[in-house]
Design an enzyme around this catalytic site. Structure first.
Site, PDB file in Angstrom:
ATOM      1  CB  THR A   1      -4.539   7.692  -2.095  1.00 34.46           C
ATOM      2  OG1 THR A   1      -3.358   7.877  -1.322  1.00 34.46           O
ATOM      3  CG2 THR A   1      -5.536   6.863  -1.316  1.00 34.46           C
TER       4      THR A   1
ATOM      5  CE  LYS B   1      -3.144   9.310   2.217  1.00 32.80           C
ATOM      6  NZ  LYS B   1      -3.940   8.258   1.580  1.00 32.80           N
TER       7      LYS B   1
ATOM      8  CG  ASP C   1      -1.869   1.177   1.246  1.00 33.04           C
ATOM      9  OD1 ASP C   1      -1.621   2.154   0.511  1.00 33.04           O
ATOM     10  OD2 ASP C   1      -2.862   1.132   2.003  1.00 33.04           O
TER      11      ASP C   1
HETATM   12  N1  DSN Z   1      -6.211   9.437   6.148  1.00 31.16           N
HETATM   13  C1  DSN Z   1      -4.983   9.006   5.534  1.00 31.16           C
HETATM   14  C2  DSN Z   1      -3.810   9.453   6.313  1.00 31.16           C
HETATM   15  O1  DSN Z   1      -3.875  10.529   6.852  1.00 31.16           O
HETATM   16  O2  DSN Z   1      -2.804   8.775   6.385  1.00 31.16           O
HETATM   17  C3  DSN Z   1      -4.956   7.567   5.296  1.00 31.16           C
HETATM   18  O3  DSN Z   1      -6.163   7.158   4.783  1.00 31.16           O
END
Ligand code: DSN
Length: 423
Positions: free
Chosen positions: A234, A237, A208
């Site tokens: 994701t 980020k 991941d």
């Molecule tokens: N909410 C994310 C984080 O802050 O790491 C992970 O889903």
């Protein structure tokens, strides 16, 4: 109306729904006046935001490019194919599925592809309180409710992953999947080492990569893709794209992954977000992006050193990535109080458990800070030294109004020098 495509119309929103427009304006103002140190957040580019706010929102396109359940998919096929091909090219992947709506959906699709719910199939994954994620086996998440997890921990002395111990657990429990890639682990992960363990016990290796995938794209962190059977990540980020996720895998798993995303877990793909993923992946190949990725890591190192100079203990002694996990016990302040105190001076960060935290999850002993947002705005090591100094001041004396007011002024000055969506 723009000349070639219809994208967001701010005036129309203001006329139609002043309440929502006011909330959106408030959020932009908050972003402009707050220093973003939340490690999982970033600023998507205007081009990415434009693709999200396009008429591709309106299209149903269940299925995959060239084999859809609806007509009229010729243009969403173009952008979805671009997203797929760019993903494969950037990360050297054999197969990409760009449809997961979010990281949680991508992760659940991996379970759907490879595991039988409520069976003896096991997943070896990092304990949540040591940096694992909600979808890596939390009892309140479907992962932990439907699948069997064997947790591993970081080493109590070094706070680093201990591959010998992970191998012992793998030999003992014979998991079907070994999961690496975390939400609060600051160091480099030994992907070839995990691969060797997976091969020894006949497990699949799943990474991941949500947190660090943008650093991989920019060449500032090791690429897990050559070593893993499947990698989820994701896109919003460190990759700096739209909210959403992507799964890449070896060709032999392509059918299982595609079926697990649609029709097992999801229906219609969000084609406007997929178009925006394609834009973000194009941006990720630019020299500017490589510079951003390198700056993110060196800024995080500067932040860690600066916080250590302020008397804060840095978990694992440093960072190799975009995030720093800090143990606040030397300053006698808890993570929750620290989060609130920082918010009061215009710094957004989050409380976080530290490994072997003696305090409960709601009142953890640490904070997690990250540099992707500041790096996107152009900040570098000197600014992170300044931020560490501000954090030290406010966390040592969170109740002193004179300190708070001075820190607020310093944050205002800093964010004014690095404007958000200025042009
Ligand atoms: N909410 C994310 C984080 O802050 O790491 C992970 O889903």
């Amino acid at each position: 109306m723009t000349r070639d495509g219809f994208v967001a119309d701010w005036e129309a929103l203001r006329r139609t729904d002043p309440e929502v427009a006011a909330a959106i304006a408030g959020e932009l103002n908050r972003e402009r006046t707050t220093l973003r140190l939340i490690a999982s957040e970033n600023y998507a580019s205007p081009a990415v935001l434009a693709a999200m706010a396009s008429t591709m929102n309106n299209k149903y396109a269940e299925g995959y490019p060239g084999r859809r359940y609806y007509g009229g998919c010729e243009f969403v096929d173009v952008s979805e194919t671009l997203a797929i091909e760019r993903t494969k090219q950037v990360f050297g992947a054999e197969h990409a599925n760009v449809q997961p709506h979010a990281g949680a959906q991508a992760n659940i699709a991996v379970f759907g592809a490879f595991l039988r719910p409520l069976s003896d199939d096991k997943v070896l994954a990092l304990k949540l309180s040591h940096g694992g994620h909600l979808t890596h086996g939390s009892p309140v998440n479907v992962s932990g409710m439907w699948f069997t997890f064997v947790p591993y921990e970081v080493d109590p002395e070094t706070e680093l992953l201990d591959l010998d111990r992970i191998r012992d657990l793998a030999l003992e429990h014979r998991p079907k999947i070994i999961l690496a890639g975390f939400t609060a682990y600051p160091r480099v992960i030994d992907f070839p080492g995990f691969r060797r363990i997976a091969d020894e016990v006949g497990a699949l290796l799943w990474v991941d990569a949500s947190h660090f995938i943008g650093l991989v794209a920019g060449g500032a962190y090791p690429n897990p893709v050559p070593h893993a059977d499947v990698v989820t990540f994701t896109t919003h980020k460190t990759l700096r794209g739209p909210r959403g996720a992507i799964i890449v895998c070896r060709e032999e798993h392509a059918k299982a992954i595609d079926r697990a995303v649609f029709p097992m877990m999801q229906g219609g793909p969000l084609e406007n977000l997929i178009a925006a993923k394609a834009v973000a992946l194009r941006e990720a190949t630019t020299p500017e992006f490589a510079d951003y990725a390198a700056r993110t890591v060196r800024s995080a190192r500067a932040l860690a050193e600066g916080l250590a100079d302020e008397g804060i203990r840095i978990v694992s002694g440093g960072t190799d990535s975009h995030l720093v996990l800090a143990d606040l016990r030397p300053l006698s302040i808890g993570g929750a109080e620290a989060e609130a105190a920082c918010e009061g001076v215009g710094i957004a960060l989050n409380k976080n458990a530290i490994p072997f935290d003696p305090s409960p999850p709601a009142k953890p002993s640490g904070i997690r800070v990250g540099t992707p947002g500041p790096a996107t705005l152009g900040m570098d090591e000197p600014e992170m030294k300044e931020v560490a100094g501000i954090l030290g001041e406010v966390l040592r004396r969170p109740d002193d109004e004179r300190v708070r007011s001075a820190c607020r002024a310093r944050v205002s000055d800093l964010v004014a020098r690095f404007p958000v969506y200025a042009g």
